[in-house]
Design a protein around this motif. Structure first.
Motif, short mmCIF file in Angstrom:
data_model
loop_
_atom_site.label_atom_id
_atom_site.label_comp_id
_atom_site.label_asym_id
_atom_site.label_seq_id
_atom_site.Cartn_x
_atom_site.Cartn_y
_atom_site.Cartn_z
N THR A 173 8.36 -2.27 28.51
CA THR A 173 9.64 -2.37 29.22
C THR A 173 9.77 -3.70 29.97
OG1 THR A 173 8.86 -1.40 31.30
CG2 THR A 173 9.60 0.12 29.57
N PRO A 182 20.05 0.33 25.52
CA PRO A 182 19.75 1.49 26.36
C PRO A 182 21.03 2.22 26.78
CG PRO A 182 18.64 -0.49 27.16
CD PRO A 182 19.63 -0.93 26.15
N LEU A 223 14.90 6.23 30.01
CA LEU A 223 13.64 6.08 30.75
C LEU A 223 13.80 6.28 32.26
CD1 LEU A 223 12.03 3.04 28.87
CD2 LEU A 223 12.02 5.47 28.25
N TYR A 275 17.68 -4.03 20.85
CA TYR A 275 17.28 -4.57 22.15
C TYR A 275 17.16 -6.09 22.17
CZ TYR A 275 16.08 0.02 24.14
OH TYR A 275 16.13 1.29 24.65
N LYS A 283 11.36 4.79 35.39
CA LYS A 283 11.93 3.91 36.41
C LYS A 283 11.79 4.53 37.81
CE LYS A 283 15.92 2.01 35.26
NZ LYS A 283 17.29 1.93 34.71
N THR A 294 14.83 9.73 26.75
CA THR A 294 15.34 8.56 26.02
C THR A 294 16.85 8.67 25.93
OG1 THR A 294 15.30 9.57 23.83
CG2 THR A 294 13.28 8.50 24.58
#
Length: 264
Positions: free
Chosen positions: A229, A174, A179, A151, A183, A253
């Protein structure tokens, strides 16, 4: 192998509790064992990187093992490389890094957050931790067998510079459905992550692997995840409250792991 000076790029030599270059630029080791190689003129803010609050949230969440399948998948890749030197870029407080150090004899962890590096150095003395910029890596040319980037942003030219020919870069980003449920509490319309399109000049993509699974979290763990996040700042107060009151929160995930090999 040691560090290179972030100011003049000459090799740094360890002398007692300091690193010194031939131009006499000096960087002292902190009592926790890390070295700060981020000069003031290279900072974009007074205290760059994650705050202590964000770091503590991430540490609690990761220590609970929710992202261990991702760590295990990268470790499995590392075991096949036979690497002797590894750099973990954007290492945070070292959750992934210390596991890599069990496989690779010389492991460095680099992050722009001094709070995270301090915590990692106190907890994992087997890792060489430094505060530094991923845009100016304080290492010599062709000095790393492997770089891991989970990331974390990085200057791709710096990757090509420090990774030796035949060496590896492993990236985790990602996947499309990462997620989604979290979101959905924040955005009126949830979009899938765009397909990975990164190209690393000087490297050849050798393998792609997807790691995806559903997590069952407590309310407090879901809050900690949200704090980790980049979209946490968009969450309204009622979202934080709703999450905290959850007995169970189910969340998907979706990680994309890419294995790049440095061209000869």
């Amino acid at each position: 192998m040691s560090y290179s000076c972030p100011l003049c790029h000459a090799p740094l030599t360890r002398r007692e509790n300091s690193y010194i270059c031939p131009q006499r630029h000096q960087f002292d080791l902190a009592k926790e064992g890390y070295v700060n190689l981020l000069p003031v003129q290279h900072k974009r803010s007074r205290d760059p990187g994650d705050s202590a609050e964000m770091m503590n949230a991430r540490r609690a969440f990761l220590d609970a093992g929710h992202y261990q399948p991702l760590r295990d998948a990268i470790c499995q890749q590392l075991e096949q490389t036979g690497a002797a030197q590894l750099l973990d870029i954007g290492c945070g407080e070292g959750y992934y890094t210390h596991a890599f150090a069990e496989i690779v004899s010389q492991t460095w962890g680099l992050d722009v957050s001094k709070a995270a590096i301090r915590a990692g150095a106190k907890r994992y003395p087997q890792v060489n931790f430094c505060v530094a910029s991923s845009q100016r890596l304080p290492f010599d040319d062709n000095s790393m067998d492997t770089v891991v980037r989970i990331y974390a942003p990085c200057n791709p030219q710096e990757l090509a510079r420090v990774v030796r020919p035949g060496g590896w870069v492993f990236t985790a980003t990602p996947g499309p459905r990462h997620l989604m449920e979290l979101k959905g509490l924040i955005y009126e319309e949830v979009h899938l992550h765009a397909p990975h399109s990164e190209q690393l000049e000087g490297f050849t993509l050798q393998q792609y692997k997807q790691v995806a699974y559903r997590m069952t979290l407590s309310g407090l763990e879901a809050v900690a995840l949200l704090q980790m996040t980049p979209f946490a700042w968009r969450a309204r107060p009622d979202v934080w409250e709703k999450l905290q009151q959850q007995k169970e929160f189910h969340c998907q995930t979706d990680f994309a792991i890419h294995s790049w090999q440095r061209d000869a």
